[in-house]
Design a protein around this motif. Structure first.
Motif, mmCIF file in Angstrom:
data_model
loop_
_atom_site.group_PDB
_atom_site.id
_atom_site.type_symbol
_atom_site.label_atom_id
_atom_site.label_comp_id
_atom_site.label_asym_id
_atom_site.label_seq_id
_atom_site.Cartn_x
_atom_site.Cartn_y
_atom_site.Cartn_z
ATOM 1 N N HIS A 40 0.720 -1.242 0.039
ATOM 2 C CA HIS A 40 -0.031 -0.012 0.029
ATOM 3 C C HIS A 40 0.793 1.384 -0.044
ATOM 4 O O HIS A 40 0.477 2.257 0.373
ATOM 5 N N ASP A 41 2.027 0.877 -0.615
ATOM 6 C CA ASP A 41 2.966 2.330 -0.774
ATOM 7 C C ASP A 41 2.902 2.913 -1.958
ATOM 8 O O ASP A 41 3.687 4.115 -2.193
ATOM 9 N N VAL A 42 2.267 2.221 -2.972
ATOM 10 C CA VAL A 42 2.348 2.771 -4.213
ATOM 11 C C VAL A 42 0.876 2.608 -5.104
ATOM 12 O O VAL A 42 0.364 1.571 -4.905
ATOM 13 N N ILE A 43 0.140 3.999 -5.384
ATOM 14 C CA ILE A 43 -1.000 3.800 -6.130
ATOM 15 C C ILE A 43 -0.827 4.300 -7.435
ATOM 16 O O ILE A 43 -0.088 5.575 -7.574
ATOM 17 N N GLY A 44 -1.270 3.624 -8.402
ATOM 18 C CA GLY A 44 -0.888 4.409 -9.819
ATOM 19 C C GLY A 44 -1.818 3.509 -11.110
ATOM 20 O O GLY A 44 -2.696 2.999 -10.576
ATOM 21 N N LYS A 45 -1.416 4.176 -12.224
ATOM 22 C CA LYS A 45 -2.338 3.991 -13.139
ATOM 23 C C LYS A 45 -1.417 3.957 -14.487
ATOM 24 O O LYS A 45 -0.634 4.828 -14.679
ATOM 25 N N VAL A 46 -1.518 3.090 -15.428
ATOM 26 C CA VAL A 46 -1.185 3.110 -16.757
ATOM 27 C C VAL A 46 -2.005 3.101 -17.925
ATOM 28 O O VAL A 46 -3.092 2.296 -17.621
ATOM 29 N N THR A 47 -1.848 3.790 -18.764
ATOM 30 C CA THR A 47 -2.913 3.983 -19.934
ATOM 31 C C THR A 47 -2.118 3.731 -21.335
ATOM 32 O O THR A 47 -0.938 4.122 -21.406
ATOM 33 N N TYR A 48 -2.919 3.029 -22.220
ATOM 34 C CA TYR A 48 -2.241 2.751 -23.613
ATOM 35 C C TYR A 48 -3.478 3.227 -24.748
ATOM 36 O O TYR A 48 -4.600 2.567 -24.383
ATOM 37 N N GLU A 49 -3.228 4.274 -25.547
ATOM 38 C CA GLU A 49 -4.237 5.021 -26.164
ATOM 39 C C GLU A 49 -4.536 4.437 -27.509
ATOM 40 O O GLU A 49 -5.308 5.072 -28.351
ATOM 41 N N ASP A 50 -3.942 3.352 -27.913
ATOM 42 C CA ASP A 50 -4.372 2.695 -29.246
ATOM 43 C C ASP A 50 -4.528 0.955 -29.117
ATOM 44 O O ASP A 50 -3.939 0.246 -29.559
ATOM 45 N N PHE A 51 -5.403 0.708 -28.200
ATOM 46 C CA PHE A 51 -5.933 -0.538 -27.900
ATOM 47 C C PHE A 51 -7.078 -1.024 -28.614
ATOM 48 O O PHE A 51 -8.263 -0.701 -28.134
ATOM 49 N N GLN A 52 -6.973 -1.631 -29.748
ATOM 50 C CA GLN A 52 -7.965 -1.840 -30.688
ATOM 51 C C GLN A 52 -9.148 -3.105 -30.058
ATOM 52 O O GLN A 52 -9.175 -4.129 -30.816
ATOM 53 N N ILE A 110 -10.281 -9.522 -7.438
ATOM 54 C CA ILE A 110 -9.253 -8.419 -7.598
ATOM 55 C C ILE A 110 -9.421 -7.287 -6.484
ATOM 56 O O ILE A 110 -10.511 -6.699 -6.292
ATOM 57 N N PRO A 111 -8.260 -6.877 -5.753
ATOM 58 C CA PRO A 111 -8.455 -5.998 -4.795
ATOM 59 C C PRO A 111 -8.699 -4.733 -5.419
ATOM 60 O O PRO A 111 -8.331 -4.145 -6.500
ATOM 61 N N LYS A 112 -9.454 -4.043 -4.665
ATOM 62 C CA LYS A 112 -9.880 -2.418 -5.035
ATOM 63 C C LYS A 112 -8.476 -1.693 -4.651
ATOM 64 O O LYS A 112 -7.756 -1.798 -3.941
ATOM 65 N N VAL A 113 -8.492 -0.704 -5.677
ATOM 66 C CA VAL A 113 -7.505 0.398 -5.613
ATOM 67 C C VAL A 113 -7.897 1.468 -4.814
ATOM 68 O O VAL A 113 -8.986 1.890 -5.037
ATOM 69 N N GLY A 114 -7.140 1.830 -3.868
ATOM 70 C CA GLY A 114 -7.477 3.134 -2.997
ATOM 71 C C GLY A 114 -7.140 4.474 -3.888
ATOM 72 O O GLY A 114 -6.870 4.383 -5.091
ATOM 73 N N SER A 115 -7.512 5.550 -3.450
ATOM 74 C CA SER A 115 -7.345 6.883 -3.886
ATOM 75 C C SER A 115 -6.394 7.682 -3.042
ATOM 76 O O SER A 115 -5.982 7.254 -1.711
ATOM 77 N N VAL A 116 -5.890 8.947 -3.649
ATOM 78 C CA VAL A 116 -4.770 9.401 -3.188
ATOM 79 C C VAL A 116 -5.449 10.824 -2.983
ATOM 80 O O VAL A 116 -5.884 11.663 -3.911
ATOM 81 N N ASN A 117 -5.321 11.575 -1.600
ATOM 82 C CA ASN A 117 -5.607 12.893 -1.844
ATOM 83 C C ASN A 117 -4.315 13.876 -2.131
ATOM 84 O O ASN A 117 -3.390 13.921 -1.700
#
Length: 245
Positions: A40-52, A110-117
């Motif tokens: 629980h020391d890193v929360i993040g997100k990865v996106t790929y914008e060309d996923f057909q 699948i574990p829920k992902v927390g939020s960051v203030n």
């Protein structure tokens, strides 16, 4: 179709050798993966914008196993979703020679992902590819030490710098210091972070064209990256509580 190298890059950016269970969310041809480390020391997100692929959510229970399956393929990959009563059950991946199948999970496990203030940022520094490589090199030189401290201070010319120190500050133990310059609005910030965690994030993003380090005096680092293959990633990392500094 998706290039194997791009898909592996997306996975490595969220996996970080430990984030096994995630949900791949595809919407409007964009793949998004939110994740949180087991510690629980890193929360993040990865996106790929060309996923057909049509809009869908794919629960991944073991990213490591999926990574191994993808490794046997090469070149451009075809991805197909097998469903049962509109529920995705398998991810099929194929190239000119191989056809591999990965069994999808149930979202409930699948574990829920927390939020960051989000705080106000006291430091905003651009990261070049050279900086990313140099920081990884510095950590690897002290491979058995997980201590890292980030400070803001004045240099000999009175200019504000951000200093990253790998190693144990106590006594005469080994250490490596690296300086970064950018938009620094506060002097005297001093927070410890996991050197291993930072190294793994930087290594996973070594293919990035641009990056940014943001630091808050509240004890939060945000690392963000983007490359020319429509892949972006963002990591919010909280400071270490137990430290030798």
């Amino acid at each position: 179709m998706i290039n194997k190298i791009d898909l592996q890059s997306v996975i490595s950016k969220y996996y970080l050798k430990q984030n096994e269970r995630v949900i791949w969310e595809i919407e409007d041809n964009t793949l998004s993966v939110q994740f949180q480390t087991p510690q629980h020391d890193v929360i993040g997100k990865v996106t790929y914008e060309d996923f057909q692929i049509d809009n869908i959510r794919l629960p991944i229970y073991s990213t490591g196993k999926l990574q191994n399956l993808i490794s046997v393929c090469s070149g451009d990959l075809m991805l197909e979703i097998e469903k049962h009563n509109e529920t995705p059950t398998k991810l099929h991946i194929s190239d000119h020679h191989y056809n591999v199948s990965y069994a999808l999970s149930n979202e409930l496990v699948i574990p829920k992902v927390g939020s960051v203030n989000m705080p106000g940022w006291d430091v905003v520094i651009p990261l070049q590819q050279e900086d990313i490589s140099n920081l990884v090199k510095a950590k690897n030189a002290l491979s058995d030490i997980d201590n890292m401290i980030i400070t803001t201070e004045e240099d000999a010319d009175g200019e504000l710098i951000c200093r990253i120190v790998f190693g144990d500050e106590m006594g005469h133990n080994n250490k490596i210091s690296y300086q970064l310059r950018g938009d620094i609005s506060m002097v005297g910030i001093e927070h410890p972070f996991s050197a291993n965690r930072i190294r793994d994030i930087l290594h996973a993003n070594k293919d990035s064209e641009e990056g940014t380090l943001r630091l808050s005096n509240e004890g939060l680092i945000q690392l963000s990256f983007k490359n020319n293959n429509n892949i972006s990633s963002i990591y919010n990392i909280i400071r270490k509580e137990d430290t030798n500094f």
